[in-house]
Design a protein around this motif. Structure first.
Motif, PDB file in Angstrom:
ATOM      1  N   ARG A  12       0.830  -1.221   0.000  1.00 37.07           N
ATOM      2  CA  ARG A  12       0.000   0.000   0.000  1.00 37.07           C
ATOM      3  C   ARG A  12       0.858   1.262   0.000  1.00 37.07           C
ATOM      4  O   ARG A  12       0.511   2.248  -0.642  1.00 37.07           O
ATOM      5  CB  ARG A  12      -0.928   0.024   1.210  1.00 37.07           C
ATOM      6  N   LYS A  14       3.851   1.498  -1.319  1.00 34.92           N
ATOM      7  CA  LYS A  14       4.413   1.595  -2.663  1.00 34.92           C
ATOM      8  C   LYS A  14       3.358   2.122  -3.644  1.00 34.92           C
ATOM      9  O   LYS A  14       3.654   2.958  -4.496  1.00 34.92           O
ATOM     10  CB  LYS A  14       4.926   0.220  -3.108  1.00 34.92           C
ATOM     11  N   GLU A  15       2.135   1.630  -3.527  1.00 36.27           N
ATOM     12  CA  GLU A  15       1.047   2.102  -4.386  1.00 36.27           C
ATOM     13  C   GLU A  15       0.784   3.589  -4.150  1.00 36.27           C
ATOM     14  O   GLU A  15       0.579   4.360  -5.098  1.00 36.27           O
ATOM     15  CB  GLU A  15      -0.224   1.295  -4.115  1.00 36.27           C
ATOM     16  N   ASN A  18       3.405   5.620  -5.879  1.00 39.31           N
ATOM     17  CA  ASN A  18       3.153   5.704  -7.323  1.00 39.31           C
ATOM     18  C   ASN A  18       2.024   6.685  -7.635  1.00 39.31           C
ATOM     19  O   ASN A  18       2.093   7.423  -8.626  1.00 39.31           O
ATOM     20  CB  ASN A  18       2.833   4.331  -7.895  1.00 39.31           C
TER      21      ASN A  18
END
Length: 137
Positions: A12, A14-15, A18
């Motif tokens: 989460r 990392k998401e 992004n």
């Protein structure tokens, strides 16, 4: 997305990173388009008018909607809570820059279809004129 306030970890986090990267690139694109729309700052051949659409998948997908031949509406979601003051202010600045983008959308129309439409309108106008004169067709 604020990682501290959401408590995101692992995938989460990392998401969220992004998403933040895409939103930052979207902000850069909107800034570049707003600068290019400003007639006071516009110079031909100026490299400052480069719009970085390719820096993010989001901006690459939205390139026709943001700076192309279209009319686009953007909605800014604000929060009345005082804990979200900084995010609300940032959103308002972002919306203000987006409002400065000026596109001249034109209708993509086949020249033959346009000619036919104009001729039909002219025939209708002439028929109405003949009827107004009291003549029958």
């Amino acid at each position: 997305e604020r990682a501290d306030s959401t408590g995101a970890t692992g995938a989460r986090l990392k998401e969220g990173a992004n998403i933040n990267k895409s939103l930052t690139t979207l902000g850069k694109v909107i800034h570049a388009l707003a600068e290019a729309s400003d007639p006071k700052k516009k110079k031909k051949g100026d490299l400052k008018n480069f719009v970085p659409y390719r820096d993010s998948v989001l901006t690459w997908l939205l390139r026709e909607n943001l700076g192309g031949n279209s009319r686009t509406a953007m909605v800014a979601a604000l929060s009345p809570a005082d804990i979200n003051y900084e995010e609300t202010l940032s959103t308002l600045r972002y919306a203000d820059r987006a409002k400065a983008i000026m596109c001249k959308a034109i209708i993509n129309e086949d020249p033959n279809a346009k000619l036919i439409r104009e001729l039909k309108a002219e025939v209708t106008q002439l028929r109405d004129l003949i009827r107004a004169e009291g003549l029958e067709l």
